[in-house]
Design a protein around this motif. Structure first.
Motif, short mmCIF file in Angstrom:
data_model
loop_
_atom_site.label_atom_id
_atom_site.label_comp_id
_atom_site.label_asym_id
_atom_site.label_seq_id
_atom_site.Cartn_x
_atom_site.Cartn_y
_atom_site.Cartn_z
N CYS A 167 0.97 3.96 -3.11
CA CYS A 167 0.58 5.36 -2.89
C CYS A 167 1.67 6.33 -3.33
O CYS A 167 1.40 7.48 -3.66
CB CYS A 167 0.26 5.60 -1.41
N PHE A 171 1.37 5.73 -7.49
CA PHE A 171 0.04 5.52 -8.07
C PHE A 171 -0.03 4.33 -9.03
O PHE A 171 -0.96 4.23 -9.83
CB PHE A 171 -0.46 6.79 -8.79
N TYR A 231 -1.06 1.28 -8.69
CA TYR A 231 -1.78 0.37 -7.80
C TYR A 231 -1.91 -1.03 -8.39
O TYR A 231 -1.70 -2.03 -7.69
CB TYR A 231 -3.17 0.93 -7.49
N GLN A 267 0.83 -1.21 0.00
CA GLN A 267 0.00 0.00 0.00
C GLN A 267 0.87 1.26 0.00
O GLN A 267 0.59 2.22 -0.72
CB GLN A 267 -0.91 -0.01 1.24
N LYS A 268 1.91 1.24 0.79
CA LYS A 268 2.82 2.40 0.87
C LYS A 268 3.51 2.65 -0.47
O LYS A 268 3.60 3.79 -0.93
CB LYS A 268 3.85 2.16 1.97
#
Length: 220
Positions: free
Chosen positions: A180, A183, A185, A176-177
């Motif tokens: 983020c 971008f 994902y 997740q880090k």
């Protein structure tokens, strides 16, 4: 549609792998504690049966994510000493409680599956309850429950992914880090999905070998 950036994905893999030990540590510790709690629940201490029923009912009927939030964010507002518990400890404790409720039922069913004549035979030669459980009942119940417990361990590994909601930097939290930050994902979460897939398939193969070994041992 953007093409997959394999260089980025391969570069991300070592970063995520660095958090695998924490993920496995949480799963293993929670599995051990859950096994102990499950056996304790099966023993049924006199006068505590209603608590056992309440415990199993609550933790089987509520989602794991709700339990994590209730314990880590909710209860500290009522019990101030819980504010000292970090995310890793909270995640382990919730995984333990959640899965021990299911494991207690699996172990209870396995113990009940041992032929009652063996219980009676053990009592007839003067075996104590503890010795009978240790030498006769639990070894056979373990064979019955082993494959089910492996499945729960697999579910527990996948359940550790929710620990990132408590700020724990395990595999999911690290992904997740990273996602983020740039971008990307889809690529980041595709890497972690493949990592979980490989891990679980490896455990599935181990489960098959365990099943073959147990069947071979009892076929003699």
């Amino acid at each position: 549609m953007r093409p997959l950036d394999f260089d980025y994905m391969l570069g991300l893999l070592p970063v995520i792998l660095g958090y695998v030990p924490l993920t496995l540590f949480m799963a293993v510790v929670a599995m051990v504690l859950a096994s102990l709690l499950a056996v304790e629940r099966v023993i049924r201490v006199p006068g505590l049966d209603w608590l056992v029923v309440l415990f199993i009912s609550f933790f089987r009927a509520t989602p794991l994510l709700v339990q994590l939030f209730l314990f880590y964010y909710g209860l500290p507002q009522m019990l101030s000493f819980l504010t000292k518990i970090n995310g890793v400890t909270a995640a382990i404790m919730r995984l333990t409680r959640h899965f021990s409720a299911y494991m207690a039922e699996a172990i209870r069913a396995a113990i009940s599956g041992v032929d009652r004549s063996q219980w009676e035979a053990a009592h007839s030669i003067g075996m104590t309850q503890g010795r009978m459980m240790r030498r006769i009942v639990l070894p056979q119940a373990g064979r019955i429950a082993a494959l089910t417990l492996v499945n729960y361990f697999i579910d527990m590994i996948k359940g550790t992914s929710l620990a990132f909601t408590l700020g724990v930097a395990e595999v999911m939290g690290a992904t997740q880090k990273e996602a983020c930050g740039n971008f990307l994902y889809f690529k980041a979460f595709l890497v972690v999905a493949i990592l979980y897939w490989v891990t679980v398939e490896t455990l599935n193969q181990g489960q098959k070998q365990l099943e073959l070994g147990l069947n071979r041992a009892y076929a003699r």
